[in-house]
Scaffold this motif. Structure first.
Motif, PDB file in Angstrom:
ATOM      1  N   PRO A  75       0.783  -1.236   0.000  1.00 39.18           N
ATOM      2  CA  PRO A  75       0.000   0.000   0.000  1.00 39.18           C
ATOM      3  C   PRO A  75       0.814   1.284   0.000  1.00 39.18           C
ATOM      4  O   PRO A  75       0.248   2.362  -0.233  1.00 39.18           O
ATOM      5  CB  PRO A  75      -0.804  -0.107   1.296  1.00 39.18           C
ATOM      6  N   LEU A  76       2.129   1.220   0.257  1.00 36.60           N
ATOM      7  CA  LEU A  76       2.897   2.431   0.518  1.00 36.60           C
ATOM      8  C   LEU A  76       3.988   2.691  -0.514  1.00 36.60           C
ATOM      9  O   LEU A  76       4.927   3.437  -0.244  1.00 36.60           O
ATOM     10  CB  LEU A  76       3.518   2.361   1.923  1.00 36.60           C
ATOM     11  N   VAL A  77       3.875   2.109  -1.696  1.00 38.88           N
ATOM     12  CA  VAL A  77       4.903   2.317  -2.719  1.00 38.88           C
ATOM     13  C   VAL A  77       4.943   3.795  -3.125  1.00 38.88           C
ATOM     14  O   VAL A  77       3.914   4.407  -3.396  1.00 38.88           O
ATOM     15  CB  VAL A  77       4.638   1.418  -3.949  1.00 38.88           C
ATOM     16  N   PRO A  78       6.124   4.412  -3.145  1.00 38.99           N
ATOM     17  CA  PRO A  78       6.226   5.829  -3.503  1.00 38.99           C
ATOM     18  C   PRO A  78       5.961   6.053  -4.994  1.00 38.99           C
ATOM     19  O   PRO A  78       6.232   5.186  -5.834  1.00 38.99           O
ATOM     20  CB  PRO A  78       7.681   6.180  -3.149  1.00 38.99           C
ATOM     21  N   VAL A  79       5.471   7.227  -5.323  1.00 38.06           N
ATOM     22  CA  VAL A  79       5.139   7.536  -6.711  1.00 38.06           C
ATOM     23  C   VAL A  79       6.383   7.539  -7.599  1.00 38.06           C
ATOM     24  O   VAL A  79       6.297   7.225  -8.791  1.00 38.06           O
ATOM     25  CB  VAL A  79       4.381   8.877  -6.801  1.00 38.06           C
ATOM     26  N   ASP A  80       7.541   7.874  -7.056  1.00 40.29           N
ATOM     27  CA  ASP A  80       8.756   7.867  -7.869  1.00 40.29           C
ATOM     28  C   ASP A  80       9.058   6.469  -8.402  1.00 40.29           C
ATOM     29  O   ASP A  80       9.564   6.315  -9.517  1.00 40.29           O
ATOM     30  CB  ASP A  80       9.953   8.361  -7.051  1.00 40.29           C
ATOM     31  N   GLN A  88       9.667  -6.325  -6.181  1.00 38.10           N
ATOM     32  CA  GLN A  88       8.479  -5.663  -5.659  1.00 38.10           C
ATOM     33  C   GLN A  88       7.475  -5.433  -6.800  1.00 38.10           C
ATOM     34  O   GLN A  88       7.632  -5.956  -7.903  1.00 38.10           O
ATOM     35  CB  GLN A  88       8.878  -4.326  -5.028  1.00 38.10           C
ATOM     36  N   THR A  89       6.455  -4.663  -6.518  1.00 33.12           N
ATOM     37  CA  THR A  89       5.530  -4.171  -7.537  1.00 33.12           C
ATOM     38  C   THR A  89       5.348  -2.666  -7.309  1.00 33.12           C
ATOM     39  O   THR A  89       5.676  -2.170  -6.229  1.00 33.12           O
ATOM     40  CB  THR A  89       4.145  -4.880  -7.464  1.00 33.12           C
ATOM     41  N   PRO A  90       4.849  -1.924  -8.320  1.00 34.52           N
ATOM     42  CA  PRO A  90       4.228  -2.399  -9.553  1.00 34.52           C
ATOM     43  C   PRO A  90       5.253  -2.903 -10.567  1.00 34.52           C
ATOM     44  O   PRO A  90       6.324  -2.326 -10.708  1.00 34.52           O
ATOM     45  CB  PRO A  90       3.510  -1.162 -10.093  1.00 34.52           C
ATOM     46  N   GLN A  91       4.883  -3.991 -11.256  1.00 32.90           N
ATOM     47  CA  GLN A  91       5.657  -4.463 -12.380  1.00 32.90           C
ATOM     48  C   GLN A  91       5.008  -3.918 -13.646  1.00 32.90           C
ATOM     49  O   GLN A  91       3.787  -3.910 -13.774  1.00 32.90           O
ATOM     50  CB  GLN A  91       5.694  -5.989 -12.397  1.00 32.90           C
ATOM     51  N   VAL A 150      14.612  -2.023 -12.130  1.00 34.25           N
ATOM     52  CA  VAL A 150      14.877  -0.639 -11.721  1.00 34.25           C
ATOM     53  C   VAL A 150      14.894  -0.614 -10.192  1.00 34.25           C
ATOM     54  O   VAL A 150      14.370  -1.527  -9.548  1.00 34.25           O
ATOM     55  CB  VAL A 150      13.817   0.335 -12.272  1.00 34.25           C
ATOM     56  N   PRO A 151      15.506   0.412  -9.592  1.00 36.76           N
ATOM     57  CA  PRO A 151      15.566   0.446  -8.119  1.00 36.76           C
ATOM     58  C   PRO A 151      14.181   0.460  -7.488  1.00 36.76           C
ATOM     59  O   PRO A 151      13.300   1.228  -7.896  1.00 36.76           O
ATOM     60  CB  PRO A 151      16.318   1.744  -7.836  1.00 36.76           C
ATOM     61  N   GLY A 152      13.985  -0.403  -6.505  1.00 39.14           N
ATOM     62  CA  GLY A 152      12.761  -0.392  -5.722  1.00 39.14           C
ATOM     63  C   GLY A 152      12.895   0.546  -4.540  1.00 39.14           C
ATOM     64  O   GLY A 152      13.784   1.402  -4.498  1.00 39.14           O
ATOM     65  N   HIS A 153      11.999   0.391  -3.574  1.00 37.73           N
ATOM     66  CA  HIS A 153      12.025   1.269  -2.400  1.00 37.73           C
ATOM     67  C   HIS A 153      11.683   0.447  -1.170  1.00 37.73           C
ATOM     68  O   HIS A 153      10.809  -0.437  -1.204  1.00 37.73           O
ATOM     69  CB  HIS A 153      11.017   2.409  -2.567  1.00 37.73           C
ATOM     70  N   GLU A 154      12.345   0.756  -0.066  1.00 35.39           N
ATOM     71  CA  GLU A 154      12.142  -0.024   1.165  1.00 35.39           C
ATOM     72  C   GLU A 154      10.721   0.094   1.697  1.00 35.39           C
ATOM     73  O   GLU A 154      10.254  -0.789   2.438  1.00 35.39           O
ATOM     74  CB  GLU A 154      13.137   0.419   2.238  1.00 35.39           C
ATOM     75  N   LEU A 178       4.604  -2.507  10.966  1.00 34.18           N
ATOM     76  CA  LEU A 178       5.587  -1.674  10.282  1.00 34.18           C
ATOM     77  C   LEU A 178       4.906  -0.680   9.347  1.00 34.18           C
ATOM     78  O   LEU A 178       5.284   0.500   9.285  1.00 34.18           O
ATOM     79  CB  LEU A 178       6.562  -2.555   9.494  1.00 34.18           C
ATOM     80  N   ALA A 179       3.885  -1.138   8.628  1.00 30.32           N
ATOM     81  CA  ALA A 179       3.166  -0.245   7.710  1.00 30.32           C
ATOM     82  C   ALA A 179       2.492   0.893   8.476  1.00 30.32           C
ATOM     83  O   ALA A 179       2.484   2.042   8.018  1.00 30.32           O
ATOM     84  CB  ALA A 179       2.142  -1.040   6.911  1.00 30.32           C
ATOM     85  N   GLU A 180       1.926   0.582   9.637  1.00 33.99           N
ATOM     86  CA  GLU A 180       1.305   1.628  10.468  1.00 33.99           C
ATOM     87  C   GLU A 180       2.346   2.660  10.883  1.00 33.99           C
ATOM     88  O   GLU A 180       2.079   3.871  10.875  1.00 33.99           O
ATOM     89  CB  GLU A 180       0.654   1.004  11.700  1.00 33.99           C
ATOM     90  N   ALA A 181       3.554   2.202  11.219  1.00 31.20           N
ATOM     91  CA  ALA A 181       4.613   3.116  11.637  1.00 31.20           C
ATOM     92  C   ALA A 181       5.050   4.010  10.473  1.00 31.20           C
ATOM     93  O   ALA A 181       5.275   5.217  10.657  1.00 31.20           O
ATOM     94  CB  ALA A 181       5.805   2.332  12.182  1.00 31.20           C
ATOM     95  N   VAL A 182       5.184   3.426   9.281  1.00 32.29           N
ATOM     96  CA  VAL A 182       5.581   4.211   8.105  1.00 32.29           C
ATOM     97  C   VAL A 182       4.512   5.253   7.787  1.00 32.29           C
ATOM     98  O   VAL A 182       4.814   6.432   7.526  1.00 32.29           O
ATOM     99  CB  VAL A 182       5.808   3.299   6.881  1.00 32.29           C
ATOM    100  N   LEU A 183       3.256   4.843   7.839  1.00 38.98           N
ATOM    101  CA  LEU A 183       2.167   5.772   7.541  1.00 38.98           C
ATOM    102  C   LEU A 183       2.104   6.894   8.577  1.00 38.98           C
ATOM    103  O   LEU A 183       1.905   8.069   8.228  1.00 38.98           O
ATOM    104  CB  LEU A 183       0.847   5.007   7.496  1.00 38.98           C
ATOM    105  N   ALA A 184       2.306   6.570   9.850  1.00 38.82           N
ATOM    106  CA  ALA A 184       2.287   7.586  10.897  1.00 38.82           C
ATOM    107  C   ALA A 184       3.422   8.597  10.691  1.00 38.82           C
ATOM    108  O   ALA A 184       3.237   9.810  10.864  1.00 38.82           O
ATOM    109  CB  ALA A 184       2.404   6.926  12.274  1.00 38.82           C
TER     110      ALA A 184
END
Length: 270
Positions: A142-147, A201-204, A239-243, A256-262
């Motif tokens: 749910p948290l993949v960056p737009v870049d 990862q995705t999006p592919q 291509v480079p993914g993102h953590e 972890l996702a809750e922490a990233v979103l917060a």
């Protein structure tokens, strides 16, 4: 397919958009029909709340954040298309967008199949003919960056048939001989060179014709759509993914996702 599930006609892209410059249009297929049993009992994984909002909504917003994406096809549980359509309408982005769209990005909901592969194929079947580039994205990321989304699209535009975002591995990986009885020790048979390995990862992203051909000709269980393209003998590039594009699979991932979103909401007002 009901009329209410069909996308509204898309407005012509702005003259400054990358789609106009390259004469291509990009759609995203999000398979969201899985139950996600490893996350524990409850609603289907894609509908689990993250920061008070279903993960699926975060995933769709992540795709719609790219100016290159003009259509998102959500593949719902076979008996849950109406529920998912109502959910998307209820969480539409501000701005008075009509039903079936979030601002400049249209969305379409179709019923899924018994497997992820079948669900992606059903999403592909629902795409209008004018879309040349197709992204396939996990609802559980749910948290993949737009870049990251934009990098995948741009690489397909530059001529790649298939593109995956990926990260180098931080752990050493062992290849083992699976134990005959679960829980018994497993002998190591090889240690792959870590520098040559990537966690995908995705999006592919895909040239549409290549992905359609893969789904028409490749059978058997696969873990991602890029693997199907590999079986066609076509090159898949990384291509480079993102953590922060990790997959929410187990309860700890949700923490972890809750922490990233917060953190995003605190720092960026996300």
């Amino acid at each position: 397919m009901s009329d209410e599930s069909r996308p509204s006609p898309a407005a012509p892209p702005a003259e400054t958009s990358a789609d106009t410059r390259t004469n291509t249009r990009t759609a995203v297929v999000i398979p969201a029909a899985g139950r996600g049993v490893r996350l524990g009992p409850g609603a289907p994984k894609a509908l689990r709340a993250l920061g008070g909002t279903p993960m699926l909504i975060h995933a769709v917003r992540a795709m719609a954040a790219s100016r290159a994406v003009s259509l998102v096809v959500v593949v719902a549980p076979p008996d849950g298309a109406a529920e998912v359509k109502s959910l998307l309408d209820a969480h539409a982005l501000p701005g008075g967008a009509p039903s079936g769209s979030w601002g400049s990005t249209d969305f379409l909901v179709v019923p899924g199949g018994e497997s992820r592969q079948e669900s992606v194929r059903l999403g592909l079947d629902a795409l209008p003919p004018e879309y040349d580039i197709v992204l396939v994205h996990d609802a559980a990321r749910p948290l993949v960056p737009v870049d990251t989304v934009d990098a995948v699209i741009e690489t397909v535009r530059e001529g790649a048939s298939a593109v995956v975002p990926a990260l180098p591995l931080s752990d050493t990986v062992k290849q083992v001989e699976p134990a005959a009885v679960p829980g018994e020790p497993e002998p190591v048979v090889a240690t792959p060179e870590r520098a040559r390995l990537r966690a995908v990862q995705t999006p592919q992203g895909f040239d549409r014709g290549t992905l359609v051909r893969a789904h028409e000709t490749v059978s058997g269980e696969v873990t991602d759509d890029a693997s199907m393209v590999e079986r066609l003998g076509r090159t898949v590039v990384v291509v480079p993914g993102h953590e922060e594009a990790f997959k929410v699979t187990r309860p700890l991932d949700l923490v972890l996702a809750e922490a990233v979103l917060a953190r995003r909401r605190l720092n960026d007002g996300f």
